[in-house]
Write an enzyme that holds these catalytic residues in place. Structure first.
Site: not given
Ligand code: NAP
Length: 294
Positions: A20-22, A71, A92, A107, A132, A134-136
């Site tokens: 973590s960078f935090s 989270k 978060n 977030d 996408g 997912g959580g983000a």
């Molecule tokens: P998550 O909940 O696991 O969601 C992952 C997402 O990526 C889902 O929509 C998933 O689709 C999709 N995905 C993963 N592999 C794939 C592939 N090969 N082909 C197509 N879709 C794919 O993860 P998350 O927490 O949302 O994080 C997602 C990204 O956001 C990460 O890169 C993370 O580092 C970044 N993030 C950045 C910040 C920031 O502060 N900048 C904060 C949070 C997250 P499915 O539903 O089909 O599996």
């Protein structure tokens, strides 16, 4: 930094947490402001979160950040939830005020703040495309909707998750959300993409495609439909420039990475805990030092 009996302790619950960078970001700000505070990483294994949250009260921690994989579970363990945390179902940041724990989600709001700061993009006048679900994506979609986005298109490899997120937005906010088909094997421009990108001003890439070490991956959007009218944010910050950003920039878009979101979710957590405005540039510099050290 000198730890004394009066030092206020906050930190981060996650597993793994050692990358973590935090801690570097927050401790740099405490030092700069000469605040008697310390930010500590806590490796909380899956299954250990309930005990860890109880320890916030027992150890009188001032607050914590919560990260992967906790989270969503954290949202069910606090006393109160902010509107964004309630709607996104994820926490978060936890604030401890006299033993009462309030869960926030900085977030999504951090994303909105960084977007406004970096790009000047107006979120309340044009639709957004979110790649996408997912959580983000959930945090970003909720924050955009609560901050006046009129409409959004959500596209995800697993279409049911995109539909679920649209339902959440449509049932709880004034924003109109609709599902966009995953572009493969659809022809570019097909399945609503021309209409969506024709009206959208913002594209947010929230999947983990392109994240280290899979830097060659990117979502297969119809890049021919992107142009200089689109602001594109890829939430990935490692690497700082993704293949997706390169493709979008070649199409004429203004592109940004996820560092701004990471920074501003931390800035907002800092404000919630201390009631003070942190030195944002010091926090940003600490983040970049962490990235360079990788
Ligand atoms: P998550 O909940 O696991 O969601 C992952 C997402 O990526 C889902 O929509 C998933 O689709 C999709 N995905 C993963 N592999 C794939 C592939 N090969 N082909 C197509 N879709 C794919 O993860 P998350 O927490 O949302 O994080 C997602 C990204 O956001 C990460 O890169 C993370 O580092 C970044 N993030 C950045 C910040 C920031 O502060 N900048 C904060 C949070 C997250 P499915 O539903 O089909 O599996």
């Amino acid at each position: 930094m000198e730890i004394s009996g009066k030092t206020s302790v906050c930190g981060i619950f996650g597993y793994p947490v050692e990358h973590s960078f935090s801690p570097a970001m927050h401790n740099a700000a405490f030092k700069e402001m000469s605040l008697d505070w310390a930010y500590v990483p806590f490796a909380v294994k899956p299954g250990g979160l309930a005990g860890a949250v109880r320890s916030i009260r027992n150890l009188n921690l001032t607050g914590v950040n919560v990260t992967v994989p906790h989270k969503q579970a954290a949202a069910g363990l606090v006393d109160r939830l902010s509107p964004a945390a309630r709607l996104s179902g994820a926490v978060n940041t936890i604030v401890n005020r006299g033993g009462v724990l309030t869960g926030h989600n900085t977030d999504g709001l951090g994303f909105v703040r960084s977007l406004e700061e970096e790009s000047g993009a107006e979120i309340n006048s044009v639709p957004a495309v979110i790649i996408g679900a997912g959580g983000a994506a959930r945090a970003v979609a909720v924050a955009l909707a609560l901050n006046g986005a009129p409409a959004m298109f959500i596209v995800n490899r697993t279409a049911e998750r995109a539909a679920g997120l649209c339902e959440l937005i449509n049932n709880n906010t004034g924003c109109r959300a609709s599902v966009l088909g995953w572009p493969e094997p659809y022809p570019p421009g097909g399945d609503g993409w021309a209409e969506a990108l024709g009206s959208a001003g913002l594209v947010v890439q929230t999947t983990s495609m392109g994240m280290h070490p899979n830097t060659g991956q990117f979502p297969p959007v119809p890049f021919n439909l992107l142009n200089k009218g689109h602001v594109v944010v890829d939430l990935i910050y490692n690497p700082g420039r993704t293949a997706f950003m390169n493709m979008c920039e070649a199409a004429g878009c203004r592109v940004y990475n996820g560092i701004g979101m990471l920074l501003h979710q931390g800035v907002m957590a800092f404000e919630l805990w201390t009631g003070r405005t942190p030195p944002v540039d010091v926090m940003r510099a600490a983040l970049y030092r962490c990235l360079e050290a990788r």
